[in-house]
Design a protein around this motif. Sequence first.
Motif, short mmCIF file in Angstrom:
data_model
loop_
_atom_site.label_atom_id
_atom_site.label_comp_id
_atom_site.label_asym_id
_atom_site.label_seq_id
_atom_site.Cartn_x
_atom_site.Cartn_y
_atom_site.Cartn_z
N TYR A 119 0.92 -1.02 0.08
CA TYR A 119 0.04 -0.03 0.04
C TYR A 119 0.81 1.21 0.11
O TYR A 119 1.70 1.30 0.74
CB TYR A 119 -0.93 0.10 1.41
N TYR A 120 0.59 2.11 -0.89
CA TYR A 120 1.37 3.48 -0.86
C TYR A 120 1.07 4.14 0.15
O TYR A 120 0.08 4.75 0.64
CB TYR A 120 0.97 4.09 -2.33
N ASP A 121 2.03 4.73 0.88
CA ASP A 121 2.01 5.38 2.22
C ASP A 121 1.55 7.10 1.89
O ASP A 121 2.50 7.83 2.02
CB ASP A 121 3.13 5.35 3.00
N ASN A 122 0.47 7.37 1.78
CA ASN A 122 -0.14 8.69 1.51
C ASN A 122 0.03 9.62 2.77
O ASN A 122 0.40 10.88 2.63
CB ASN A 122 -1.50 8.87 0.87
N TYR A 158 3.35 -1.47 3.88
CA TYR A 158 3.15 -0.02 3.26
C TYR A 158 4.29 0.48 3.20
O TYR A 158 5.30 0.34 3.80
CB TYR A 158 2.08 0.81 3.88
N SER A 159 4.73 1.63 2.05
CA SER A 159 5.73 2.49 1.91
C SER A 159 5.67 3.24 0.82
O SER A 159 4.51 3.34 0.51
CB SER A 159 6.96 1.61 1.52
N ILE A 160 6.74 3.98 0.35
CA ILE A 160 6.76 4.68 -0.70
C ILE A 160 7.48 4.01 -1.87
O ILE A 160 7.88 3.04 -1.53
CB ILE A 160 7.23 6.32 -0.44
N CYS A 161 7.73 4.71 -2.98
CA CYS A 161 8.53 4.17 -3.82
C CYS A 161 9.80 3.49 -3.67
O CYS A 161 10.20 2.21 -4.23
CB CYS A 161 8.67 5.06 -5.31
N GLN A 162 10.46 4.11 -2.88
CA GLN A 162 11.79 3.67 -2.55
C GLN A 162 11.60 2.42 -1.81
O GLN A 162 12.52 1.45 -1.98
CB GLN A 162 12.58 4.79 -1.72
N GLY A 163 10.66 2.23 -0.53
CA GLY A 163 10.44 0.76 -0.03
C GLY A 163 9.88 -0.32 -0.99
O GLY A 163 10.30 -1.33 -0.91
N TYR A 164 8.98 0.01 -1.93
CA TYR A 164 8.63 -0.87 -2.86
C TYR A 164 9.99 -1.36 -3.62
O TYR A 164 9.78 -2.51 -3.98
CB TYR A 164 7.84 -0.31 -4.00
N ALA A 165 10.55 -0.45 -4.01
CA ALA A 165 11.80 -0.89 -4.98
C ALA A 165 13.05 -1.64 -4.14
O ALA A 165 13.45 -2.88 -4.58
CB ALA A 165 12.48 0.24 -5.35
N ASN A 166 13.14 -1.26 -2.78
CA ASN A 166 13.83 -2.05 -2.03
C ASN A 166 13.46 -3.52 -1.87
O ASN A 166 14.14 -4.50 -1.81
CB ASN A 166 13.90 -1.24 -0.97
N LEU A 167 12.04 -3.61 -1.87
CA LEU A 167 11.62 -4.82 -1.58
C LEU A 167 11.67 -5.94 -2.63
O LEU A 167 11.87 -7.06 -2.89
CB LEU A 167 10.05 -4.91 -0.95
N SER A 218 0.41 -0.67 -8.48
CA SER A 218 -0.34 -0.97 -7.35
C SER A 218 -1.37 0.05 -6.92
O SER A 218 -1.32 1.16 -6.93
CB SER A 218 0.62 -0.98 -5.91
N PRO A 219 -2.60 -0.30 -7.05
CA PRO A 219 -3.75 0.31 -6.78
C PRO A 219 -4.06 0.89 -5.51
O PRO A 219 -4.91 1.31 -4.91
CB PRO A 219 -5.05 -0.29 -7.54
N ASN A 220 -3.12 0.24 -4.36
CA ASN A 220 -3.34 0.25 -2.95
C ASN A 220 -3.04 1.63 -2.28
O ASN A 220 -1.88 2.01 -2.87
CB ASN A 220 -2.91 -0.98 -2.26
N ARG A 221 -3.70 1.95 -1.40
CA ARG A 221 -3.14 3.21 -0.55
C ARG A 221 -3.34 3.15 0.89
O ARG A 221 -4.20 2.21 1.37
CB ARG A 221 -3.85 4.56 -1.02
N TYR A 222 -2.49 3.68 1.51
CA TYR A 222 -2.35 3.51 2.98
C TYR A 222 -2.51 5.03 3.42
O TYR A 222 -1.64 5.84 3.19
CB TYR A 222 -1.00 3.15 3.73
N GLU A 223 -3.69 5.49 4.01
CA GLU A 223 -4.01 7.00 4.31
C GLU A 223 -4.91 6.75 5.69
O GLU A 223 -5.74 6.02 5.71
CB GLU A 223 -5.00 7.27 3.20
N ASN A 224 -4.53 8.01 6.51
CA ASN A 224 -5.20 8.17 7.74
C ASN A 224 -5.02 6.62 8.65
O ASN A 224 -5.88 6.32 9.36
CB ASN A 224 -6.49 8.43 7.71
N GLY A 225 -3.87 5.90 8.43
CA GLY A 225 -3.65 4.78 9.19
C GLY A 225 -4.32 3.58 8.41
O GLY A 225 -4.34 2.45 9.30
#
Length: 166
Positions: A59-62, A84-93, A154-161
């Motif tokens: 999930y993208y960390d909005n 969840y993370s941002i693009c850097q975390g996705y790429a690292n994984l 990825s269509p998923n998002r992480y928002e407001n926890g």
Amino acid sequence: PVYDHNRTMLSGVWINPADHLTDDIDPAVSAKSAEIVGTETDPYKKLLRIHKWIAENLYYDNDYTAGRTQTTPLTPAEVLSAGYSICQGYANLVQALCQAQGIPCMILTTWGAGTGTDGFISAEDDPFITESNHTHASAWVDGRWVHMDTTWDSPNRYENGVKTQG
């Protein structure tokens, strides 16, 4: 223009795949890689399984990009645990999961015309486009570097926890 710019930045440089392998992978990440890939032996199909799993399950960390939080998971083990993370975390994984399978993988920082841009590159933007604003991965499969962007796939998002699919 963005595509042409990124191709220019990346062209004419030989990158040795052997330089993008490691056996120093967190045990939890190695185990997840084995689970994702299962009994598949074809490297390209392994890559597809890894890509699909990350795009569907992260999930993208909005909250982080909007400034509501000060940190986001970035290491492969942190991202795997949090989900969840941002693009850097996705790429690292992506990189760690591929390397756990013996697939050379590197992280690329390039320019993406998306959030935070007007979607175009113009003459006025030239000084800015030398910087990167996005990170993704590239894996060495079938004698070529295969670029993939699990963040934008990825269509998923992480928002407001809260994690929201779709």
